[in-house]
Scaffold this active site. Structure first.
Site, mmCIF file in Angstrom:
data_model
loop_
_atom_site.group_PDB
_atom_site.id
_atom_site.type_symbol
_atom_site.label_atom_id
_atom_site.label_comp_id
_atom_site.label_asym_id
_atom_site.label_seq_id
_atom_site.Cartn_x
_atom_site.Cartn_y
_atom_site.Cartn_z
ATOM 1 N N ARG A 22 -4.347 10.321 3.300
ATOM 2 C CA ARG A 22 -3.182 11.133 3.621
ATOM 3 C C ARG A 22 -2.211 11.240 2.438
ATOM 4 O O ARG A 22 -1.671 12.309 2.157
ATOM 5 C CB ARG A 22 -2.475 10.500 4.833
ATOM 6 C CG ARG A 22 -1.225 11.201 5.306
ATOM 7 C CD ARG A 22 -1.547 12.459 6.075
ATOM 8 N NE ARG A 22 -0.352 13.125 6.549
ATOM 9 C CZ ARG A 22 -0.376 14.316 7.123
ATOM 10 N NH1 ARG A 22 -1.508 14.947 7.292
ATOM 11 N NH2 ARG A 22 0.729 14.889 7.534
ATOM 12 N N LYS A 33 0.833 -1.203 0.000
ATOM 13 C CA LYS A 33 0.000 0.000 0.000
ATOM 14 C C LYS A 33 0.867 1.252 0.000
ATOM 15 O O LYS A 33 0.632 2.196 -0.749
ATOM 16 C CB LYS A 33 -0.917 0.005 1.217
ATOM 17 C CG LYS A 33 -1.595 1.354 1.497
ATOM 18 C CD LYS A 33 -2.268 1.361 2.854
ATOM 19 C CE LYS A 33 -2.834 2.731 3.200
ATOM 20 N NZ LYS A 33 -1.788 3.742 3.470
ATOM 21 N N ASN A 34 1.888 1.276 0.876
ATOM 22 C CA ASN A 34 2.674 2.499 1.047
ATOM 23 C C ASN A 34 3.582 2.780 -0.153
ATOM 24 O O ASN A 34 4.048 3.908 -0.319
ATOM 25 C CB ASN A 34 3.482 2.439 2.344
ATOM 26 C CG ASN A 34 2.586 2.546 3.567
ATOM 27 O OD1 ASN A 34 1.475 3.077 3.491
ATOM 28 N ND2 ASN A 34 3.047 2.037 4.698
ATOM 29 N N ASP A 92 -5.740 8.857 8.142
ATOM 30 C CA ASP A 92 -5.907 8.428 9.524
ATOM 31 C C ASP A 92 -5.573 9.535 10.499
ATOM 32 O O ASP A 92 -4.578 10.247 10.339
ATOM 33 C CB ASP A 92 -4.990 7.235 9.822
ATOM 34 C CG ASP A 92 -5.448 5.984 9.104
ATOM 35 O OD1 ASP A 92 -6.648 5.890 8.827
ATOM 36 O OD2 ASP A 92 -4.612 5.115 8.837
ATOM 37 N N ARG A 116 0.835 15.080 12.261
ATOM 38 C CA ARG A 116 1.744 14.679 11.179
ATOM 39 C C ARG A 116 1.915 15.879 10.262
ATOM 40 O O ARG A 116 1.375 15.918 9.159
ATOM 41 C CB ARG A 116 1.177 13.473 10.421
ATOM 42 C CG ARG A 116 1.119 12.223 11.280
ATOM 43 C CD ARG A 116 0.845 10.991 10.445
ATOM 44 N NE ARG A 116 -0.535 10.932 9.992
ATOM 45 C CZ ARG A 116 -1.004 9.981 9.178
ATOM 46 N NH1 ARG A 116 -0.198 9.063 8.719
ATOM 47 N NH2 ARG A 116 -2.265 9.974 8.819
ATOM 48 N N PRO A 117 2.641 16.885 10.715
ATOM 49 C CA PRO A 117 2.757 18.122 9.946
ATOM 50 C C PRO A 117 3.496 17.894 8.637
ATOM 51 O O PRO A 117 4.294 16.964 8.508
ATOM 52 C CB PRO A 117 3.551 19.040 10.887
ATOM 53 C CG PRO A 117 4.303 18.122 11.782
ATOM 54 C CD PRO A 117 3.418 16.928 11.973
ATOM 55 N N ASP A 151 5.428 20.288 7.320
ATOM 56 C CA ASP A 151 6.411 21.375 7.238
ATOM 57 C C ASP A 151 7.695 20.932 6.537
ATOM 58 O O ASP A 151 8.320 21.722 5.823
ATOM 59 C CB ASP A 151 6.716 21.945 8.628
ATOM 60 C CG ASP A 151 7.223 20.891 9.594
ATOM 61 O OD1 ASP A 151 6.617 19.803 9.658
ATOM 62 O OD2 ASP A 151 8.225 21.144 10.286
ATOM 63 N N GLN A 152 8.109 19.659 6.720
ATOM 64 C CA GLN A 152 9.339 19.196 6.061
ATOM 65 C C GLN A 152 9.140 19.067 4.548
ATOM 66 O O GLN A 152 10.073 19.294 3.781
ATOM 67 C CB GLN A 152 9.785 17.863 6.659
ATOM 68 C CG GLN A 152 10.172 17.942 8.134
ATOM 69 C CD GLN A 152 11.273 18.952 8.387
ATOM 70 O OE1 GLN A 152 12.375 18.832 7.853
ATOM 71 N NE2 GLN A 152 10.978 19.965 9.188
#
Length: 425
Positions: free
Chosen positions: A92, A22-23, A116, A121-122, A124-125
């Protein structure tokens, strides 16, 4: 809304084949729009996330067809368009379209992705990487605007924290940028290697994946010459390993990459499960007299955060207290209150989950708050006496390929029904 109905108490046996990761899949599909030719993927998992990504592709005039594990994508007639916010908010990984669109068109506009709810889970990176490559970034009312009117140029990107998502998005944006990009403190997950393999086979120049420093030399065009076979899903494999040890009378799990699972299988062996590990399959015999273990989640090659919940039902069979410390997502505890409804002796305090020996579980009506919580509840439901109803089962279907069919082939009694009633807490 869908609900999963489980009649528990059956011992399971037989064999199961793990689907594509999936990932990997949720990164590869957005990556396909970087190609100047049609693209084909094999061993694609039949999960809701794939169908949602196909809806997003359609909004950009990118045709896609999915049948029997093969996904064909034709981005040659792609147009810039507003992406459907409902599909974006449903998963996501839709944020990978940021890097892919920026690489393709040098601009992108996306609503903040959903998925989820397992704590902060920002992104910003991700945005830091885009800025380093020459894009301007603005945010307003839940929407991100990216623009690089002068094109993207290679740069040195140091990620302040190890992030799979930011590493992948930086690769997607940099692969067609001008010059060389160096990503430092990069994530090392197998799914990133899978993505880079796909891109390199189309002519990209990506080196160092699997280490913490990735070097990318931008190219003008990417052209697919062959079908890309997606790697096996290590999280699905770990889920079935846990299930097989918890209530199996002997289960063979096919299409496994044991090297991707070493942190997980070592814990199972430590628990007393006598795994028989082959090059691409693992046999799980009937297990008894299990020992408690301590698990601490870490970035790959450490113990995956996505596997701490699926291991929990097995831990409840151990003779003593097992503990889990999730350093990646400490707030990933949605499964605990639901497992307690089923009689499991489990609690969380001071950043630690404690799972005590539980003699018997009983069926209950519970809620799958997210994918891996749903996996834990599914295993617990199969272990429990009586009927378990898992509400919000769409979360499970988002991440597990043909799960009802696979479980029933192992002699489980599982079904999915549409549910129009109000979901419970």
């Amino acid at each position: 809304m869908k609900k999963m109905i489980i009649q528990g108490g059956n011992r399971l046996s037989g064999e199961v084949t793990i689907g594509g990761a999936k990932n990997s899949t949720v990164a590869l599909i957005p990556a396909a729009i970087l190609a100047d030719t049609p693209v084909e993927f094999d061993t694609v998992p039949d999960i809701l996330d794939v169908h949602n990504l196909m809806i997003i592709l359609e909004s950009m005039n990118v045709k896609s067809e999915f049948s029997h594990g093969v996904l064909d994508i034709d981005p040659t007639q792609i147009v810039e368009a507003e992406l459907p916010s409902k599909a974006i908010k449903s998963l996501r990984a839709s944020y990978y379209f940021m890097g892919a669109l920026l690489g393709r068109f040098h601009r992108a506009t996306l609503t903040f992705p959903g998925g989820d709810n397992i704590g902060p889970r920002p992104i910003d990176q991700h945005l830091k990487a885009f800025r380093a490559l020459g894009a301007t970034v603005s945010e307003e009312k839940g929407t991100v605007h990216l623009d690089a009117p002068n094109g993207l140029h290679g740069s040195r990107i140091f990620l302040d924290m190890v992030s799979v998502g930011a590493t992948i998005n930086a690769i997607l944006a940099a692969v067609r940028a001008e010059g060389t990009t160096i990503i430092e403190n990069a994530a090392r997950e197998p799914e990133i290697i899978d993505l880079a393999t796909f891109l390199n086979n189309m002519g990209a120049k990506i080196r160092g994946v699997g280490t913490d420093t990735i070097r990318i030399t931008g190219v003008k065009t990417l052209q697919s010459m062959n079908t890309h076979t997606i790697i096996a899903d290590r999280i699905e494999a770990g889920t079935y390993l846990s299930l097989a040890a918890a209530l199996g009378d002997g289960i063979m799990i096919h299409n496994v990459i044991p090297e991707h699972l070493e942190s997980f299988t070592s814990k199972m062996i430590e628990m007393g499960v006598e795994l028989q590990i082959d090059s691409d399959k693992i046999y799980v015999p009937k297990s008894s007299h299990l020992h408690p273990v301590t698990v601490k989640t870490m970035p790959f090659p450490g113990f995956a955060t996505d596997l701490q919940q699926p291991l929990t039902p097995l831990m409840s069979r151990a003779d003593g207290d097992s503990t889990i410390v999730d350093t990646i997502y400490p707030k990933r505890v949605k499964h605990i209150s639901q497992l307690q409804k089923m009689g499991m002796k489990i609690e969380a305090h001071d950043g630690m989950i404690v799972v005590k020996h539980t003699e018997k579980l009983h069926g209950a009506e519970v809620l799958a708050g997210e994918i891996r919580a749903g996996a834990a509840l599914t295993i617990a439901g199969l272990m429990a006496d009586g009927q378990t109803i898992i509400n919000n089962a769409g979360n499970i279907l988002r991440g597990y390929d043909r799960i009802v069919w696979k479980l029933n082939r192992l002699h489980a009694n599982v079904s999915i029904e549409d549910d129009s009633s109000v979901k419970i807490g």
